[in-house]
Scaffold this motif. Structure first.
Motif, mmCIF file in Angstrom:
data_model
loop_
_atom_site.group_PDB
_atom_site.id
_atom_site.type_symbol
_atom_site.label_atom_id
_atom_site.label_comp_id
_atom_site.label_asym_id
_atom_site.label_seq_id
_atom_site.Cartn_x
_atom_site.Cartn_y
_atom_site.Cartn_z
ATOM 1 N N UNK A 240 -18.853 -3.649 -9.284
ATOM 2 C CA UNK A 240 -19.162 -4.873 -9.602
ATOM 3 C C UNK A 240 -18.298 -5.956 -8.810
ATOM 4 N N UNK A 241 -18.963 -6.887 -8.503
ATOM 5 C CA UNK A 241 -18.580 -7.879 -7.606
ATOM 6 C C UNK A 241 -17.297 -8.599 -8.334
ATOM 7 N N UNK A 242 -16.146 -9.043 -7.393
ATOM 8 C CA UNK A 242 -15.075 -9.702 -8.119
ATOM 9 C C UNK A 242 -15.315 -11.429 -8.081
ATOM 10 N N UNK A 243 -15.038 -11.733 -9.256
ATOM 11 C CA UNK A 243 -15.273 -13.366 -9.285
ATOM 12 C C UNK A 243 -13.761 -13.971 -9.136
ATOM 13 N N UNK A 244 -13.576 -14.734 -8.251
ATOM 14 C CA UNK A 244 -12.486 -15.113 -7.685
ATOM 15 C C UNK A 244 -12.459 -16.858 -8.004
ATOM 16 N N UNK A 245 -11.743 -17.315 -8.902
ATOM 17 C CA UNK A 245 -11.603 -18.689 -9.366
ATOM 18 C C UNK A 245 -10.429 -19.339 -8.641
ATOM 19 N N UNK A 246 -10.701 -20.352 -7.750
ATOM 20 C CA UNK A 246 -9.600 -21.212 -7.094
ATOM 21 C C UNK A 246 -9.539 -22.399 -8.136
ATOM 22 N N UNK B 275 -17.833 -26.112 -20.121
ATOM 23 C CA UNK B 275 -17.617 -25.528 -18.899
ATOM 24 C C UNK B 275 -16.033 -25.123 -18.395
ATOM 25 N N UNK B 276 -15.238 -26.029 -18.883
ATOM 26 C CA UNK B 276 -13.800 -26.268 -18.544
ATOM 27 C C UNK B 276 -13.309 -25.020 -19.029
ATOM 28 N N UNK B 277 -13.648 -24.704 -20.464
ATOM 29 C CA UNK B 277 -13.164 -23.627 -21.679
ATOM 30 C C UNK B 277 -13.426 -22.579 -20.825
ATOM 31 N N UNK B 278 -14.791 -22.485 -20.507
ATOM 32 C CA UNK B 278 -14.978 -21.086 -19.859
ATOM 33 C C UNK B 278 -14.262 -20.732 -18.467
ATOM 34 N N UNK B 279 -14.268 -21.608 -17.717
ATOM 35 C CA UNK B 279 -13.153 -21.561 -16.451
ATOM 36 C C UNK B 279 -11.928 -21.281 -16.706
ATOM 37 N N UNK B 280 -11.353 -21.895 -17.738
ATOM 38 C CA UNK B 280 -9.867 -21.667 -18.100
ATOM 39 C C UNK B 280 -9.628 -20.148 -18.566
ATOM 40 N N UNK B 281 -10.888 -19.378 -19.378
ATOM 41 C CA UNK B 281 -10.746 -18.296 -19.653
ATOM 42 C C UNK B 281 -10.765 -17.356 -18.405
ATOM 43 N N UNK B 282 -11.513 -17.534 -17.201
ATOM 44 C CA UNK B 282 -11.582 -16.935 -16.152
ATOM 45 C C UNK B 282 -10.182 -16.924 -15.563
ATOM 46 N N UNK B 283 -9.591 -18.037 -15.524
ATOM 47 C CA UNK B 283 -8.243 -18.405 -14.747
ATOM 48 C C UNK B 283 -7.175 -17.515 -15.658
ATOM 49 N N UNK C 239 -7.759 -14.925 -17.606
ATOM 50 C CA UNK C 239 -7.949 -13.689 -17.378
ATOM 51 C C UNK C 239 -7.651 -12.910 -16.009
ATOM 52 N N UNK C 240 -7.752 -13.796 -14.816
ATOM 53 C CA UNK C 240 -7.425 -13.214 -13.640
ATOM 54 C C UNK C 240 -5.676 -13.221 -13.404
ATOM 55 N N UNK C 241 -4.947 -14.266 -13.998
ATOM 56 C CA UNK C 241 -3.814 -14.111 -14.053
ATOM 57 C C UNK C 241 -3.190 -12.712 -14.701
#
Length: 89
Positions: free
Chosen positions: A1-7, A70-78, A80-82
């Motif tokens: 699976x490809x990695x999603x990197x959120x800056x 959208x910000x809520x979804x991005x926050x979840x990704x951030x 999760x990444x942490x």
């Protein structure tokens, strides 16, 4: 699976800029400077202006809602990444 990197900082800046632009979006009617007149054309223009103002208000509300979602979804990704990076240490 490809990695999603959120800056995170870039995303936060982009969403902050979007919020600023949404807030700056003027929804007050232009109110065409037409002298008092009983002409039908003037009444139709006023009606169109009012409808335009209402549509612009709805657009601004929808845009703001989409931005928040959208910000809520991005926050979840951030977050999760942490969490994943902390567990990998």
């Amino acid at each position: 699976m490809a990695e999603i990197k959120v800056k995170a900082e870039e995303v936060k800046t982009a969403f902050s800029n979007l919020q600023t632009k949404i807030s700056a979006l003027s929804i007050s009617g232009s109110k065409a400077d037409i002298a008092n007149s009983s002409m039908d054309v003037v009444n139709k223009i006023k009606k169109i202006e009012k409808e335009y103002e209402q549509l612009l208000k709805k657009y601004k509300e929808a845009l703001s809602s989409v931005e928040k979602d959208a910000w809520s979804n991005i926050k979840v990704l951030i977050d999760t990444d942490k969490n994943i990076s902390q567990k990998m240490k």
